[in-house]
Design a protein around this motif. Structure first.
Motif, PDB file in Angstrom:
ATOM      1  N   LEU A  51      24.243  27.685  72.644  1.00 45.54           N
ATOM      2  CA  LEU A  51      24.984  26.425  72.607  1.00 45.54           C
ATOM      3  C   LEU A  51      24.217  25.355  71.837  1.00 45.54           C
ATOM      4  O   LEU A  51      24.820  24.542  71.114  1.00 45.54           O
ATOM      5  CB  LEU A  51      25.296  25.944  74.018  1.00 45.54           C
ATOM      6  N   ALA A  52      22.902  25.319  71.962  1.00 47.32           N
ATOM      7  CA  ALA A  52      22.093  24.363  71.217  1.00 47.32           C
ATOM      8  C   ALA A  52      22.207  24.611  69.721  1.00 47.32           C
ATOM      9  O   ALA A  52      22.348  23.667  68.938  1.00 47.32           O
ATOM     10  CB  ALA A  52      20.627  24.438  71.667  1.00 47.32           C
TER      11      ALA A  52
ATOM     12  N   THR B  30      25.735  23.525  68.546  1.00 46.50           N
ATOM     13  CA  THR B  30      25.880  22.080  68.431  1.00 46.50           C
ATOM     14  C   THR B  30      25.148  21.549  67.190  1.00 46.50           C
ATOM     15  O   THR B  30      25.602  20.600  66.569  1.00 46.50           O
ATOM     16  CB  THR B  30      25.376  21.345  69.684  1.00 46.50           C
ATOM     17  N   GLU B  31      24.035  22.162  66.820  1.00 45.33           N
ATOM     18  CA  GLU B  31      23.359  21.772  65.589  1.00 45.33           C
ATOM     19  C   GLU B  31      24.227  22.102  64.371  1.00 45.33           C
ATOM     20  O   GLU B  31      24.247  21.373  63.403  1.00 45.33           O
ATOM     21  CB  GLU B  31      22.010  22.479  65.458  1.00 45.33           C
ATOM     22  N   TYR B  32      24.945  23.218  64.445  1.00 47.97           N
ATOM     23  CA  TYR B  32      25.808  23.624  63.350  1.00 47.97           C
ATOM     24  C   TYR B  32      27.007  22.679  63.224  1.00 47.97           C
ATOM     25  O   TYR B  32      27.400  22.314  62.119  1.00 47.97           O
ATOM     26  CB  TYR B  32      26.278  25.060  63.586  1.00 47.97           C
ATOM     27  N   ILE B  33      27.574  22.293  64.345  1.00 47.03           N
ATOM     28  CA  ILE B  33      28.766  21.428  64.349  1.00 47.03           C
ATOM     29  C   ILE B  33      28.405  20.006  63.932  1.00 47.03           C
ATOM     30  O   ILE B  33      29.106  19.377  63.157  1.00 47.03           O
ATOM     31  CB  ILE B  33      29.432  21.432  65.733  1.00 47.03           C
ATOM     32  N   LEU B  34      27.305  19.487  64.451  1.00 45.59           N
ATOM     33  CA  LEU B  34      26.922  18.099  64.152  1.00 45.59           C
ATOM     34  C   LEU B  34      26.201  18.097  62.861  1.00 45.59           C
ATOM     35  O   LEU B  34      26.165  17.577  61.936  1.00 45.59           O
ATOM     36  CB  LEU B  34      26.025  17.537  65.257  1.00 45.59           C
TER      37      LEU B  34
END
Length: 100
Positions: free
Chosen positions: A92-93, A96-100
């Motif tokens: 998940l971390a 989230t780095e990929y999405i943001l």
């Protein structure tokens, strides 16, 4: 002569897991993963989710049959499952780095 517990004794009638069948299923899942990569009309998110689900399915088959967790006591299963929440947090971390 040492006494062996009943759960460890092996007899000629002990049924072995269907290793070849599991291998065929794993090969089929690998072929499905390769096929999913070439789906160009699907969104990238759907492809990634499908690939992750196929990978989890393959990991479960390997853990249950080739690592023999299906035939172990619950204590060994708990030891094998305990690190999974950490893996989920790490995935998940990264997502989230990929999405943001």
């Amino acid at each position: 002569m040492a006494h062996r517990p009943e759960s460890i004794e092996h007899s000629p009638r002990t049924k072995h897991p269907p290793y070849f069948l599991i291998w065929v299923v794993l090969a089929g899942l690998t072929a499905a993963e390769v096929g999913v990569v070439f789906l160009q009309h699907w969104s990238k998110t759907a492809i990634v989710i499908l690939l992750v689900l196929l990978a989890v399915w393959k990991a479960l088959l390997v853990a249950l049959y080739f690592m023999h967790l299906r035939f172990e006591r619950n204590q060994m299963r708990i030891i094998a499952i305990a690190p999974l929440p950490l893996a989920v947090i790490l995935v998940l971390a990264v997502i989230t780095e990929y999405i943001l």
